[in-house]
Design a protein around this motif. Structure first.
Motif, short mmCIF file in Angstrom:
data_model
loop_
_atom_site.label_atom_id
_atom_site.label_comp_id
_atom_site.label_asym_id
_atom_site.label_seq_id
_atom_site.Cartn_x
_atom_site.Cartn_y
_atom_site.Cartn_z
N PRO A 1 -5.46 0.87 9.77
CA PRO A 1 -4.05 1.11 9.46
C PRO A 1 -3.79 2.57 9.09
N LEU A 2 -2.56 3.01 9.34
CA LEU A 2 -2.14 4.33 8.91
C LEU A 2 -2.07 4.38 7.39
N ASP B 1 7.71 3.24 13.61
CA ASP B 1 6.92 2.50 14.59
C ASP B 1 6.06 3.45 15.41
N THR B 2 4.93 2.95 15.89
CA THR B 2 4.06 3.72 16.77
C THR B 2 4.43 3.38 18.22
N ILE B 3 4.62 4.42 19.02
CA ILE B 3 5.00 4.25 20.43
C ILE B 3 3.80 4.63 21.29
N ALA C 1 0.83 -1.21 0.00
CA ALA C 1 0.00 0.00 0.00
C ALA C 1 0.86 1.26 0.00
N ASP C 2 2.16 1.11 -0.29
CA ASP C 2 3.11 2.21 -0.37
C ASP C 2 3.32 2.91 0.97
N ARG C 3 3.11 2.19 2.08
CA ARG C 3 3.37 2.72 3.41
C ARG C 3 4.73 2.22 3.89
N PRO C 4 5.44 3.00 4.69
CA PRO C 4 6.67 2.47 5.31
C PRO C 4 6.35 1.17 6.05
#
Length: 200
Positions: free
Chosen positions: A195-196, A143-145, A106-109
């Protein structure tokens, strides 16, 4: 759901790791909630220096990279030496840096779908500094913290006993580790459901 615990102790297996012990508290809490947990002791692997995903012949980082891509939860565990993350912790973050330019279908990191937290141990002051350095690096990578996604154990500044040799402070470290695991899993489930997007 899967979690990867990367222990950045300086001690090779099978030597007991004071860092591995509190990290296992977080891992056990995740396992109790049906998360499949895998652990890696980075110092046991031939991880070459650099910022590439694959440094060539003999480099064992690609094995860890593959586990990272397969995990929704990442727990980084590091001792405090001296007042900073371990040299192994720095090398792992440098190798993870390559993930900033890797994207999914999906072209997301590739790190966008993962949450991360930090476990720190040591017999001197500096735990919050180590947590901040590692969390900042993980956030840069994508990453999400979550809030309160950390736990630590030490008995204050200066020389003192190690985690495996001392009961003091464990109750707090363990209860904080349980909260950490719960927060990681809660946010991981939220990211899985929503998702982001690429580009934020």
């Amino acid at each position: 759901m899967k979690a990867l615990v990367v222990n950045r102790t300086l001690k090779r297996s099978p030597e007991p790791s004071h860092t591995e012990a509190p990290a296992s508290v977080v891992a056990e809490r995740l396992s109790e909630q049906n998360v499949q947990v895998t652990s890696v002791r980075a110092v046991d692997l031939a991880i070459a220096p650099g910022v590439a995903t694959d440094a060539g012949d003999g480099d064992e980082w690609p094995r860890v990279h593959s586990k990272l891509l397969d995990s929704e939860i990442l727990v980084i565990a590091s001792p405090t030496w001296p007042g900073r993350p371990s040299s192994v912790a720095q090398r792992v973050l440098e190798r993870m840096n390559a993930m900033m330019s890797e994207t999914d279908d999906a072209d997301r990191p590739v790190a966008y779908h993962r949450v991360a937290g930090v476990v720190v141990t040591g017999n001197e002051d500096g735990a919050h500094h180590v947590i901040s350095e590692i969390s900042g690096g993980l956030a840069d990578i994508g990453d999400t913290i979550p809030g309160q996604a950390w736990t630590y154990w030490h008995l204050g500044p200066g020389p003192g006993p190690d985690y495996l040799d001392e009961q003091r402070g464990r109750d707090w470290a363990h209860s904080t580790g349980h909260a950490m695991a719960d927060n990681l899993l809660g946010v991981a489930r939220a990211l899985s459901a929503l998702p982001l997007r690429a580009g934020g």
